[in-house]
Design a protein around this motif. Sequence first.
Motif, PDB file in Angstrom:
ATOM      1  N   ARG A  68     -41.985   5.752  51.859  1.00 30.44           N
ATOM      2  CA  ARG A  68     -39.997   6.440  52.303  1.00 30.44           C
ATOM      3  C   ARG A  68     -39.430   7.573  52.692  1.00 30.44           C
ATOM      4  O   ARG A  68     -39.035   8.256  53.485  1.00 30.44           O
ATOM      5  CB  ARG A  68     -39.722   6.546  50.642  1.00 30.44           C
ATOM      6  CG  ARG A  68     -38.697   7.157  50.292  1.00 30.44           C
ATOM      7  CD  ARG A  68     -37.464   6.574  50.647  1.00 30.44           C
ATOM      8  NE  ARG A  68     -36.805   5.445  50.088  1.00 30.44           N
ATOM      9  CZ  ARG A  68     -36.114   4.442  50.383  1.00 30.44           C
ATOM     10  NH1 ARG A  68     -34.788   4.734  51.713  1.00 30.44           N
ATOM     11  NH2 ARG A  68     -35.263   3.867  49.412  1.00 30.44           N
ATOM     12  N   ILE A  69     -41.102   8.189  52.881  1.00 27.93           N
ATOM     13  CA  ILE A  69     -40.766   9.882  53.541  1.00 27.93           C
ATOM     14  C   ILE A  69     -41.600  10.007  54.352  1.00 27.93           C
ATOM     15  O   ILE A  69     -43.526   9.706  54.376  1.00 27.93           O
ATOM     16  CB  ILE A  69     -40.467  10.924  52.853  1.00 27.93           C
ATOM     17  CG1 ILE A  69     -39.704  10.610  51.130  1.00 27.93           C
ATOM     18  CG2 ILE A  69     -41.146  12.572  53.339  1.00 27.93           C
ATOM     19  CD1 ILE A  69     -40.376  11.985  50.559  1.00 27.93           C
ATOM     20  N   LEU A  82     -34.323  14.482  47.981  1.00 30.57           N
ATOM     21  CA  LEU A  82     -34.833  12.709  48.029  1.00 30.57           C
ATOM     22  C   LEU A  82     -34.283  12.272  49.905  1.00 30.57           C
ATOM     23  O   LEU A  82     -34.725  12.257  50.684  1.00 30.57           O
ATOM     24  CB  LEU A  82     -34.833  12.092  47.541  1.00 30.57           C
ATOM     25  CG  LEU A  82     -35.367  10.422  47.827  1.00 30.57           C
ATOM     26  CD1 LEU A  82     -37.166  10.848  48.339  1.00 30.57           C
ATOM     27  CD2 LEU A  82     -35.476   9.055  47.184  1.00 30.57           C
ATOM     28  N   GLU A 131     -35.453   3.831  44.831  1.00 29.74           N
ATOM     29  CA  GLU A 131     -35.676   5.204  44.082  1.00 29.74           C
ATOM     30  C   GLU A 131     -34.306   5.477  43.391  1.00 29.74           C
ATOM     31  O   GLU A 131     -33.900   5.946  42.690  1.00 29.74           O
ATOM     32  CB  GLU A 131     -36.107   6.029  45.534  1.00 29.74           C
ATOM     33  CG  GLU A 131     -37.476   7.028  44.869  1.00 29.74           C
ATOM     34  CD  GLU A 131     -37.636   5.570  46.853  1.00 29.74           C
ATOM     35  OE1 GLU A 131     -36.754   4.544  46.834  1.00 29.74           O
ATOM     36  OE2 GLU A 131     -38.373   5.561  47.014  1.00 29.74           O
ATOM     37  N   ASN A 190     -32.911  16.569  42.281  1.00 32.97           N
ATOM     38  CA  ASN A 190     -34.462  15.734  43.402  1.00 32.97           C
ATOM     39  C   ASN A 190     -34.035  15.105  43.617  1.00 32.97           C
ATOM     40  O   ASN A 190     -34.070  14.346  45.250  1.00 32.97           O
ATOM     41  CB  ASN A 190     -34.592  14.604  41.725  1.00 32.97           C
ATOM     42  CG  ASN A 190     -35.972  14.802  42.314  1.00 32.97           C
ATOM     43  OD1 ASN A 190     -36.697  14.118  42.909  1.00 32.97           O
ATOM     44  ND2 ASN A 190     -37.564  15.780  41.280  1.00 32.97           N
ATOM     45  N   PRO A 216     -41.873   9.217  45.845  1.00 30.84           N
ATOM     46  CA  PRO A 216     -41.144   8.036  46.695  1.00 30.84           C
ATOM     47  C   PRO A 216     -42.281   7.144  46.344  1.00 30.84           C
ATOM     48  O   PRO A 216     -43.848   6.865  46.289  1.00 30.84           O
ATOM     49  CB  PRO A 216     -41.003   8.640  47.784  1.00 30.84           C
ATOM     50  CG  PRO A 216     -41.394  10.172  47.722  1.00 30.84           C
ATOM     51  CD  PRO A 216     -42.494  10.142  46.925  1.00 30.84           C
ATOM     52  N   ALA A 256     -36.145  11.603  53.472  1.00 30.09           N
ATOM     53  CA  ALA A 256     -36.182  10.231  53.182  1.00 30.09           C
ATOM     54  C   ALA A 256     -35.504   9.674  54.784  1.00 30.09           C
ATOM     55  O   ALA A 256     -35.107  10.488  55.465  1.00 30.09           O
ATOM     56  CB  ALA A 256     -35.856   9.719  52.321  1.00 30.09           C
TER      57      ALA A 256
END
Lengths: 477, 91
Positions: free
Chosen positions: A195-196, A225, A461, A221, A191, A229
């Motif tokens: 983002r994370i 996320l 994303e 997936n 990502p 996230a």
Amino acid sequence: MSEIIDLSAIEIRDKILTKELSAEQVCKAFIEQIKKCEKYNAVLEVFDDAIEKAKEMDKKISSGFRGKLVGVPIIIKDNILYKGKKCSCSSKFLENYIAQYDSTVIKKVLNAGAIIIGRANMDEFAMGSSTENSAFGVTHNPLDFDRVPGGSSGGSACAVALNMCPISLGTETGGSVRQPASYCGIYGLKPSYGRISRYGIVAFASSLDQVGIFSKNVLDNALMLEVIAGKDECDSTSADEKVEEYSKILDEDISKLTIGVPHEILEMIKGMPCEKNISKFLSLLKLNGIKVVDISIKDISLGLATYYIIAPAEATSNLARFDGVKYTTRSDDARNLQEIYKKSRSEGFGREVKRRIMLGNYVLSSGYYDAYYKKAKAVQHELIKEFEDAFKGCDIIIMPTTIGEAFKIGSKSKNPVDTYKEDIFTVTANIAGLPSLSIPFGKGDNGLPLGIQLMAKKFDEATIYKFAKFIETKIGE
Amino acid sequence: MDIKEIEHLAELSKLEFSTEELEEFSNEFSSLLELADIVKNAEISGSSFINSIDMLNLREDKAKDSMPVDILLENTPVVKKDCIVVPRIME
């Protein structure tokens, strides 16, 4: 009904919620599969409380608990802290290290109802592209036992490819999720930087590190996320950007998207095994009415060298904390403080980790700092600007993930730079902080999978997933 | 790169190597530096670089409870009465 281990994460969740399956039944099926696949050495430890947690989850579901990952078994890379469990970074140095708190990603997957069933093998401290650098033995490629699964998150990738879990977590610094995803024939997301949350992830190169996601399809997936996230007050580099429900937007129209291909990349791949595959992919896009344009990222060829300056420089600082004083390992032979540092580190770290610490100290040392580190940071700035300019003319940029198929175990161990070259197409996304998804597409001469990367603007994303879904359903092989 | 420079780097890195290992590193470093030199010798238009501090998104500066000392020291190799034991550093 297909076997439990063949199901996707979302199918598992839905069958558990409708009581067609129990979380316990699912958990046992995947643990059984891990045992069957022991020879691949993908999983270092199956957590002994996993089945108990699954039983508790079944009770919670009966009392009305709902979550996006209810009962879904997850495997995590061995550098992600899960309270009370070992987290060794596949290093002898941290062999007995027990996490004292949950990383933010772990908190989030647990809150969503997931069951964490084990920790996966990796290159020591995430330094490597083959999982050959683990202190606990090499992981094997799921499709060809004599080859590497890629790395550094090779264990997490192999686990998904062999149905030991439907989704796993890895980490990326220069391609450590996308490259193994490509070698194992699955999806791997890196990502956008920020983002994370990185809270509770053992740091390698903090300005490049991100948690990544492995799955067998786009939907799983995207679901993962949206669960993990988001902004986290424990990580000041996590971004306060909107997190979409990615799993619900995948079928949106993509026909207006423009796909950019850097002509510098087309030049670089001439004669490489991935060349034919990229041509085939682009032809199929055009056949399906997708607009493909030529773009330029002038300095893209500098990416690899830039990465191998910035990443070791940051690693050398991050790994200074492993000093024989604070974390688990202290040499028995040390008689004074200097010896505690030197002997503990020399005994605890493997060869590649030592190599990168030495390289990092070189590029940061007096007389070389300006020529290497400062210059690399300037190249990074240029690359970021070049990508920003390129995205003015397209929505997605396409590149191969790797030069070719997975290589044979031991074949690149003589010269470290041979292995570093594995990252040639992946490092730029980390340097520029961009999101990139490796999707499985095509096969090489040995019948092994190849991957293609889809990159988008920072924090976009959503566009990547929508386009990946289109390829998965309309073009994919 | 000669052995003396490698020894200096090892000292900076707080690592010890045998003579053989030093020689191996000395040989390997030439190919590593060949890679790094691509950046050193590159002609690029800008010279400014990103200041990571600008990207930080700090939380409010409020005191919070930290982790209890006994938990913090759980992974520490040698502990006595909530303190980390090290050899004496003053002669």
